[in-house]
Design an enzyme around this catalytic site. Structure first.
Site, PDB file in Angstrom:
ATOM      1  N   LYS A   1      -9.441   0.985  -5.562  1.00  0.00           N
ATOM      2  CA  LYS A   1     -10.133   0.594  -4.332  1.00  0.00           C
ATOM      3  C   LYS A   1     -10.897   1.792  -3.768  1.00  0.00           C
ATOM      4  O   LYS A   1     -10.546   2.934  -4.062  1.00  0.00           O
ATOM      5  CB  LYS A   1      -9.137   0.019  -3.309  1.00  0.00           C
ATOM      6  CG  LYS A   1      -7.989   0.940  -2.889  1.00  0.00           C
ATOM      7  CD  LYS A   1      -6.983   0.163  -2.048  1.00  0.00           C
ATOM      8  CE  LYS A   1      -5.987   1.090  -1.395  1.00  0.00           C
ATOM      9  NZ  LYS A   1      -4.913   0.372  -0.693  1.00  0.00           N
ATOM     10  N   HIS A   2     -12.009   1.509  -3.024  1.00  0.00           N
ATOM     11  CA  HIS A   2     -12.515   0.226  -2.557  1.00  0.00           C
ATOM     12  C   HIS A   2     -13.935   0.077  -3.109  1.00  0.00           C
ATOM     13  O   HIS A   2     -14.823   0.816  -2.700  1.00  0.00           O
ATOM     14  CB  HIS A   2     -12.571   0.172  -1.041  1.00  0.00           C
ATOM     15  CG  HIS A   2     -11.266   0.540  -0.361  1.00  0.00           C
ATOM     16  ND1 HIS A   2     -10.851   1.845  -0.191  1.00  0.00           N
ATOM     17  CD2 HIS A   2     -10.296  -0.238   0.175  1.00  0.00           C
ATOM     18  CE1 HIS A   2      -9.680   1.860   0.445  1.00  0.00           C
ATOM     19  NE2 HIS A   2      -9.314   0.614   0.677  1.00  0.00           N
TER      20      HIS A   2
ATOM     21  N   ARG B   1      -7.091  10.176   1.956  1.00  0.00           N
ATOM     22  CA  ARG B   1      -6.875   9.097   0.992  1.00  0.00           C
ATOM     23  C   ARG B   1      -7.690   9.258  -0.289  1.00  0.00           C
ATOM     24  O   ARG B   1      -7.577   8.414  -1.185  1.00  0.00           O
ATOM     25  CB  ARG B   1      -7.193   7.743   1.628  1.00  0.00           C
ATOM     26  CG  ARG B   1      -6.293   7.378   2.786  1.00  0.00           C
ATOM     27  CD  ARG B   1      -6.740   6.080   3.442  1.00  0.00           C
ATOM     28  NE  ARG B   1      -6.462   4.916   2.603  1.00  0.00           N
ATOM     29  CZ  ARG B   1      -7.003   3.722   2.814  1.00  0.00           C
ATOM     30  NH1 ARG B   1      -7.882   3.545   3.811  1.00  0.00           N
ATOM     31  NH2 ARG B   1      -6.686   2.698   2.038  1.00  0.00           N
TER      32      ARG B   1
ATOM     33  N   ARG C   1       3.862   2.796   3.022  1.00  0.00           N
ATOM     34  CA  ARG C   1       4.692   1.830   3.754  1.00  0.00           C
ATOM     35  C   ARG C   1       6.182   2.142   3.591  1.00  0.00           C
ATOM     36  O   ARG C   1       6.981   1.784   4.453  1.00  0.00           O
ATOM     37  CB  ARG C   1       4.421   0.408   3.261  1.00  0.00           C
ATOM     38  CG  ARG C   1       2.952   0.024   3.157  1.00  0.00           C
ATOM     39  CD  ARG C   1       2.185   0.203   4.438  1.00  0.00           C
ATOM     40  NE  ARG C   1       0.813  -0.268   4.289  1.00  0.00           N
ATOM     41  CZ  ARG C   1      -0.185   0.069   5.103  1.00  0.00           C
ATOM     42  NH1 ARG C   1       0.050   0.889   6.126  1.00  0.00           N
ATOM     43  NH2 ARG C   1      -1.397  -0.412   4.905  1.00  0.00           N
TER      44      ARG C   1
ATOM     45  N   HIS D   1     -11.934  -1.997   9.227  1.00  0.00           N
ATOM     46  CA  HIS D   1     -10.915  -2.753   9.955  1.00  0.00           C
ATOM     47  C   HIS D   1     -11.433  -3.149  11.337  1.00  0.00           C
ATOM     48  O   HIS D   1     -11.054  -4.176  11.893  1.00  0.00           O
ATOM     49  CB  HIS D   1      -9.643  -1.917  10.155  1.00  0.00           C
ATOM     50  CG  HIS D   1      -8.885  -1.641   8.898  1.00  0.00           C
ATOM     51  ND1 HIS D   1      -9.244  -0.645   8.036  1.00  0.00           N
ATOM     52  CD2 HIS D   1      -7.792  -2.242   8.366  1.00  0.00           C
ATOM     53  CE1 HIS D   1      -8.388  -0.632   7.021  1.00  0.00           C
ATOM     54  NE2 HIS D   1      -7.506  -1.586   7.193  1.00  0.00           N
TER      55      HIS D   1
ATOM     56  N   ASP E   1       0.868  -1.184   0.000  1.00  0.00           N
ATOM     57  CA  ASP E   1       0.000   0.000   0.000  1.00  0.00           C
ATOM     58  C   ASP E   1       0.902   1.230   0.000  1.00  0.00           C
ATOM     59  O   ASP E   1       1.333   1.697   1.059  1.00  0.00           O
ATOM     60  CB  ASP E   1      -0.888   0.032   1.239  1.00  0.00           C
ATOM     61  CG  ASP E   1      -1.859  -1.126   1.312  1.00  0.00           C
ATOM     62  OD1 ASP E   1      -2.904  -1.059   0.652  1.00  0.00           O
ATOM     63  OD2 ASP E   1      -1.573  -2.094   2.048  1.00  0.00           O
TER      64      ASP E   1
ATOM     65  N   ASP F   1     -10.398  -6.963  -0.064  1.00  0.00           N
ATOM     66  CA  ASP F   1      -9.668  -6.304   1.007  1.00  0.00           C
ATOM     67  C   ASP F   1      -9.300  -7.410   2.001  1.00  0.00           C
ATOM     68  O   ASP F   1      -9.701  -8.569   1.834  1.00  0.00           O
ATOM     69  CB  ASP F   1     -10.536  -5.218   1.653  1.00  0.00           C
ATOM     70  CG  ASP F   1      -9.709  -4.093   2.269  1.00  0.00           C
ATOM     71  OD1 ASP F   1      -8.514  -4.322   2.549  1.00  0.00           O
ATOM     72  OD2 ASP F   1     -10.255  -2.994   2.484  1.00  0.00           O
TER      73      ASP F   1
END
Length: 374
Positions: free
Chosen positions: A209-210, A179, A114, A222, A106, A292
């Protein structure tokens, strides 16, 4: 040698444009199932005794996903320490794979990056910033920086760009952490297209996404159940349609959101109406659909492993992601692989269904990964 075997496997697949029934004799079921799994793991390096090597060799794992932070352990030691270390890790991973791996990350920019500057990587900006600047050259500049970094590190699949609309700026998992490019679907599609085309110049696979749109949610999938029935709008499909119609959608990632207007029973990842119906039939997407993370609470808290896998496959998901970073299950690849095999052997999932996903995955790998492994 890997290229020869990979080419041989590709020759056994029937093109998506063919009406003939695919032949399964040349490639075994275990290989096809393995290609449908993408798994996260712990380790800055690997050797022949590492569990992920077992998964790649014995279970024919199709992909891995890398992280900079280990959430269950609450530590910044996971897969990424420095450019030199990461390059060696991805080389080690590919060296044990008979079929080239999707090595995914990601790297959206901004908060969700990351590859951070503290590890020695170039700085990034959020996509919200890019949408607000609304200058194609600026978006291309940062996309090229990302593409060059990924290419150098041996990472071939970016789980980006996010094409959710910023319809709820307070959305804890999208808008609040910048995002989304914009609330305007035209701006989102324009900048996502530039981003994708730039990464394609470096043979980096991209992921929208998403689906079918997470931008209006008030909660984080999450952490649990997310219902967008009252907030979701059909205009959230516009960036997907735009990019699909232009041939710019490599992979599309599903959202674990519930939307009773699309499916009164299941969240999108497990919804045949949403994936096979809306995405495939209405929007005419023929590429790879990826879930996901199947270990997120929006799925894990309501469905056991077998039920979740079965419904996702019936819905039309091609690659199941087990990121191993909300919870860590060292045997998850083995369990998921065995579960799919049992579903096929019991007749609950057809061999034709597995074959179809295998074909899509192999076509994408042939397009982007084969040259990189010659």
């Amino acid at each position: 040698m890997r290229t020869f075997i990979f080419t041989l496997l590709l020759l056994t697949s029937i093109s998506l444009t063919s009406c003939a029934q695919p032949s399964e004799a040349e490639v075994d079921l275990d290989t096809k199932i393995g290609q449908m799994l993408m798994v996260g793991f712990r380790g800055l390096e690997i050797d022949e005794n590492h569990p992920i090597v077992d998964d790649i060799k014995k279970r024919h794992l199709g992909g891995v996903v890398l992280f900079d932070y280990d959430v269950p352990l609450d530590t910044a030691v996971r897969n990424i320490q420095s450019p030199e270390q990461l390059g060696q890790l991805t080389e080690q991973l590919q060296s044990v794979a008979e079929i080239p791996l999707f090595i995914a990350i990601d790297q959206e920019g901004g908060v969700v990056s990351r590859l951070k500057t503290k590890f020695g990587f170039p700085p990034t900006v959020s996509v919200k910033y890019l949408g607000e600047v609304n200058n194609i050259d600026t978006t291309r500049k940062y996309a090229r920086r990302t593409a060059k970094t990924l290419k150098k590190m041996g990472i071939n699949t970016n789980l980006a760009p996010v094409v959710d609309l910023n319809t709820n700026p307070d959305n804890p998992i999208i808008g609040a952490i910048e995002r989304s490019f914009s609330a305007d679907p035209e701006i989102v599609a324009k900048h996502a297209a530039t981003y994708i085309k730039t990464l394609h110049e470096y043979d980096i696979i991209t992921t929208l996404k998403h689906f079918p749109g997470h931008g209006s949610s008030e909660d984080d999938s999450h952490k649990g159940y997310v219902d967008v029935t009252q907030t979701w709008q059909r205009k959230e499909l516009k960036p997907y349609k735009n990019l699909i119609d232009r041939g710019l959608a490599d992979i599309i990632m599903t959202a674990h959101i519930f939307n009773a207007r699309l499916d009164s029973t299941y969240p999108a990842t497990l919804s045949e109406a949403t994936i096979s119906g809306l995405l495939r039939d209405s929007l005419n997407f023929e590429g790879v659909v990826i879930s996901d993370d199947m270990q997120m609470k929006a799925i894990r808290s309501f469905y056991n492993l077998k039920e979740a896998i079965k419904k996702a496959l019936q819905a039309g998901v091609d690659i199941l992601v087990f990121a191993n970073n909300t919870i860590f299950q060292p045997d998850i690849a083995e369990r998921a692989h065995q579960t799919i095999k049992e579903l096929v052997e019991s007749g609950e999932i057809s061999r034709e269904r597995i074959q179809r996903s295998y074909e899509r995955i192999m076509e994408l790998k042939q397009q982007y990964l084969m040259e990189n492994n010659e």
